[in-house]
Design an enzyme around this catalytic site. Structure first.
Site, short mmCIF file in Angstrom:
data_model
loop_
_atom_site.label_atom_id
_atom_site.label_comp_id
_atom_site.label_asym_id
_atom_site.label_seq_id
_atom_site.Cartn_x
_atom_site.Cartn_y
_atom_site.Cartn_z
N TYR A 138 -10.56 13.46 15.03
CA TYR A 138 -11.44 12.42 14.46
C TYR A 138 -12.71 12.23 15.28
CZ TYR A 138 -7.50 11.02 11.48
OH TYR A 138 -6.48 11.00 10.56
N LYS A 189 2.29 19.98 16.90
CA LYS A 189 2.35 21.16 16.05
C LYS A 189 2.17 22.36 16.98
CE LYS A 189 2.48 23.01 11.88
NZ LYS A 189 3.71 23.07 11.10
N ASP A 221 5.44 18.29 10.75
CA ASP A 221 5.94 18.43 9.37
C ASP A 221 7.40 18.01 9.29
OD1 ASP A 221 6.20 20.62 11.08
OD2 ASP A 221 6.15 22.12 9.48
N ASP A 245 -1.84 8.74 12.51
CA ASP A 245 -2.43 8.06 11.36
C ASP A 245 -1.52 8.22 10.15
OD1 ASP A 245 -4.20 6.87 9.63
OD2 ASP A 245 -5.73 8.43 9.74
N ASP A 249 1.61 5.35 8.70
CA ASP A 249 1.56 4.78 7.35
C ASP A 249 2.86 5.07 6.60
OD1 ASP A 249 -0.98 3.68 7.54
OD2 ASP A 249 -1.56 4.40 5.55
#
Ligand code: NAD
Length: 354
Positions: A138, A189, A221, A245, A249
């Site tokens: 980001y 990852k 994942d 992020d 959620d």
């Protein structure tokens, strides 16, 4: 305790008023607070032409903690990006060095029916996600748009973490785990990304400092899959900005009620910004139907993480549990057989339960 109060937009002022009512009620029992309000988000733009006006940033810097309502709304959607309310939030996080985002996903037994997952999968759920907030893809450079040699448009971003950034967030992860059930799952990852390879090396090294904490690693994942398959296997999860992020959620919605979940964003000294995870809910603003409990619970997190005053945090949390046990609900968590309250009445019920 000096606290900057940034109520913001939409339902922000309504829900913040309830949290302040609760904090002031504790004043009768000896809690000493200095609360000062300033415009922020759309309200900052309306007052000063800037979502994070200088006066607001100054107040936030001087305070020990910042309480935020929520920002944004359709009125501001057409503004250029720098003036958008959400930019105020990104800027204040960066300006205050708030690199650690703590997001609990806690399911209250009374609200088990609000989850979209089966009760046996989610009942008793109590996860803390620790997300890095000021680095990663980001913020990484270079980023941009260009036209490639074949004349095709491209967009590109850079995933990036320095070792010191990983160390400080993972330390928060271990420390959080120590205060809970001593289990930490680091999400990366590593099978594909160089950034994740470094991340895992650093986490594994730090793990040696914390033999009391059971450390595990999981690919992002798989973590997404496990969160909906068997979420109760997790205690604390620590991860980078983008993975956090998305996962936070997903985890928060396991509880089915966006109006119930608080969050904390902390700097290296424990100074923090506390806010509900939801937005400004323009569809219900001004109707006295918003759920103020996430904001009230954010003030409990503030007592625990910035002021190290667990007794006040526990009192606030116990009062919220009590109103739920008494059958009081706002519209978003209402079920047949319970009693529906408005925003202000829910604030009053929490004060009474204190
Ligand atoms: P939202 O979280 O505001 O609302 C999503 C849905 O949840 C709406 O139906 C809303 O009515 C409901 N809801 C949210 N909070 C509630 C509460 N306390 N009680 C009862 N119901 C509640 O998300 P959105 O609609 O995508 O965004 C609205 C605005 O908020 C946008 O401008 C967005 O950019 C902004 N936003 C701000 C923040 C923040 O301030 N941290 C976070 C997310 C979105």
């Amino acid at each position: 305790m000096k606290i900057a109060v940034l109520a913001g937009d939409g339902i922000g002022p309504e829900i913040m008023a309830q949290a302040l009512k609760v904090l002031r009620a504790l004043g009768k029992d000896g809690l000493k607070l200095e609360l000062e309000e300033a415009p922020f988000g759309g309200a900052g733009y309306d007052a000063h032409g800037d979502p994070l006006p200088d006066v607001t940033l100054k107040l936030a810097r001087e305070a020990e903690a910042v309480m935020c309502g929520s920002v944004g709304g359709p009125k501001y959607d057409a503004l250029p990006r720098p003036q958008r309310p959400e930019q105020g939030l990104l800027r204040i996080r960066k300006a205050l060095g708030l690199f650690a985002n703590l997001r609990p996903a806690l399911l209250y037994p009374e609200l088990v029916g609000a989850s979209t997952l089966k009760p046996e999968v989610v009942s008793g759920l109590d996860i803390m996600i620790v997300r890095e907030l000021t680095g990663d893809i980001y913020f990484g450079e270079p980023r941009g748009r260009r036209t490639n040699a074949a004349g095709e448009r491209e967009g590109y971003d850079t995933m990036h973490y320095a070792e010191s950034e990983i160390v400080r967030i993972v330390e928060v992860g271990f420390q959080t785990a120590l205060k809970r059930n001593k289990k930490l799952c680091s999400v990366d990852k590593e099978n594909v990304l160089e950034t994740s390879r470094l991340w895992r090396e650093v986490v594994t090294g730090l793990g040696k400092k914390y033999p009391q904490v059971e450390l595990s690693h999981m690919y992002v994942d798989n973590a997404a899959m496990q969160l909906v398959r068997n979420p109760k296997q997790f205690d604390v999860m620590v991860t980078g900005n983008m993975f956090g992020d998305i996962l936070s959620d997903a985890a928060s919605m396991l509880t089915g009620s966006i109006g119930m979940l608080p969050s904390a964003s902390l700097d290296a000294t424990g100074k923090g910004l506390y806010e509900p995870i939801h937005g400004s809910a323009p569809d219900i603003a001004g109707k006295n139907i918003a759920n103020p409990l996430a904001t009230i619970l954010s003030s409990a997190m503030m007592m625990r993480y910035t002021f190290n005053q667990d007794k006040w945090a526990q009192r606030i949390e116990a009062a919220v549990k009590r109103v739920l046990a008494q059958g009081y609900r706002t519209a978003d968590i209402y079920e047949a057989g319970t009693q529906k309250l408005g925003t202000q009445e829910m604030g009053d019920a929490v004060v009474a339960a204190l």
